[in-house]
Design an enzyme around this catalytic site. Structure first.
Site, PDB file in Angstrom:
ATOM      1  N   HIS A  37       7.471  -2.744  15.866  1.00 49.97           N
ATOM      2  CA  HIS A  37       6.785  -4.299  15.891  1.00 49.97           C
ATOM      3  C   HIS A  37       6.840  -4.801  17.106  1.00 49.97           C
ATOM      4  O   HIS A  37       6.124  -5.356  17.608  1.00 49.97           O
ATOM      5  CB  HIS A  37       7.429  -5.286  14.707  1.00 49.97           C
ATOM      6  N   GLN A 153      -4.308   3.541   7.317  1.00 49.48           N
ATOM      7  CA  GLN A 153      -5.235   1.590   6.682  1.00 49.48           C
ATOM      8  C   GLN A 153      -5.938   0.696   8.063  1.00 49.48           C
ATOM      9  O   GLN A 153      -6.351   0.345   8.524  1.00 49.48           O
ATOM     10  CB  GLN A 153      -3.451   1.446   7.385  1.00 49.48           C
TER      11      GLN A 153
HETATM   12  O1  PAF Z   1       1.385  -2.431   7.447  1.00 46.41           O
HETATM   13  C1  PAF Z   1       1.809  -3.279   7.597  1.00 46.41           C
HETATM   14  O2  PAF Z   1       2.753  -3.668   7.422  1.00 46.41           O
HETATM   15  C2  PAF Z   1       1.246  -3.784   5.996  1.00 46.41           C
HETATM   16  O3  PAF Z   1       0.054  -2.904   5.361  1.00 46.41           O
HETATM   17  C3  PAF Z   1      -0.083  -5.129   6.044  1.00 46.41           C
HETATM   18  C4  PAF Z   1      -0.956  -4.648   7.421  1.00 46.41           C
HETATM   19  C5  PAF Z   1       0.754  -6.079   6.677  1.00 46.41           C
HETATM   20  C6  PAF Z   1      -0.388  -5.889   5.272  1.00 46.41           C
HETATM   21  O4  PAF Z   1       0.447  -6.446   4.026  1.00 46.41           O
END
Ligand code: PAF
Length: 291
Positions: A37, A153
């Site tokens: 992150h 995603q």
């Molecule tokens: O990847 C994540 O942490 C989640 O799927 C997101 C994109 C924040 C959506 O809740």
């Protein structure tokens, strides 16, 4: 660095940033932040002047028997990491703020979301896109960054953004790995030391298939078998080991000859955690050097 909980405050802060000429960068997360992150936040800070990190464990993307209740919630540590990495604002809403009383509207996802995790986690991508669309609606025009570890995603969000004409530039950021090849994930916290050791079968499998691919192997079944073998030896169960088109995320059958750019993605259960990982063969470096 400020923290706000009210959606109206996030909207106000982003509007004010744009009004003074700043570009807004958005890093949506579910918290339990780690170096992966931090890399997203730093990448956002290179592209934007006002970086927002959202911290929200989104209930609609979890199935009834999944880990929503036990998902780690570590807001104080998340704030410290976000600040250190260059964020200007953390948005940490309550559930009711994102899903008001009587809420019933969802984003409808299509083919990109159908296979792989979409097939194994019904409703998951509908929940992801719905909450991400809400973050985009609050943040307004911005650049938003997502990790390539959640490759499907990323593709589903890219498609939603294009299909719904949202004023957001999507940037995919390479997966961050430990020195031994394990991809960073908030869910690695669930692993015992022994399970974490076993999880190294994932980068091993991906790397064996990458090595075969680099030598010219293009048969989907052979590549899949090379990746699957070490994983099958340690996993409690395997959701999938799939070769797929890297843009549409549609799987190739075992008898297919795969193209020179092909997604290899895995999902498995191990030691109480569901772990996912991937490489785009022909594009990404293998996680490990394998002989
Ligand atoms: O990847 C994540 O942490 C989640 O799927 C997101 C994109 C924040 C959506 O809740």
């Amino acid at each position: 660095m400020d923290t706000v909980h009210d959606p109206a405050d996030l909207r106000r802060a982003c509007d004010a940033a744009r009004a003074r000429g700043a570009r807004v960068g958005l890093v949506p997360t579910m918290g339990a932040l780690h170096e992966g992150h931090a890399t997203l936040v730093r990448a956002a800070a290179e592209r934007a002047d006002f970086v927002v990190v959202t911290v929200f464990v989104n209930p609609t993307q979890f199935g009834p028997n999944e880990d929503f209740a036990r998902y780690p919630r570590t807001l104080d540590a998340d704030r410290a990491l976000a600040k250190e990495a260059g964020a200007a604002l953390v948005f940490a809403p309550e559930g009711r703020a994102m899903y008001p009383e009587g809420d019933e509207t969802r984003v409808h996802v299509g083919e990109t979301a159908a296979a792989l995790c979409g097939a194994h986690r019904p409703g998951h991508f509908e929940g992801v896109t719905t909450v991400v669309a809400k973050f985009f609606a609050l943040a307004g025009p911005c650049v938003a960054l997502f990790g390539r570890k959640d490759y499907q995603q990323l593709k589903v969000i890219e498609r939603m953004t294009r299909d719904l004409l949202l004023p957001v530039e999507i940037v995919g950021v390479p997966t961050v790995r430990e020195p031994d090849g394990l991809a960073l994930s908030s869910r690695n916290r669930y692993l015992s030391a022994a399970a974490r050791q076993s999880a190294l079968a994932i980068p091993t499998g991906l790397s064996r298939a990458s090595a075969l691919f680099a030598k010219g192997e293009r048969n989907a079944g052979a590549l899949r078998a090379a990746c699957r073998e070490p994983i099958a030896a340690v996993a409690d169960s395997i959701d999938y080991v799939e070769l797929a088109d890297p843009d549409r995320v549609t799987p190739f059958p075992d008898d297919a000859r795969v193209p020179d750019r092909t997604l290899l993605a895995v999902a498995l259960r191990l030691g109480g955690a569901r772990l996912i990982d991937n490489v785009v063969l022909g594009e990404d470096r293998a996680p490990l050097e394998v002989p």
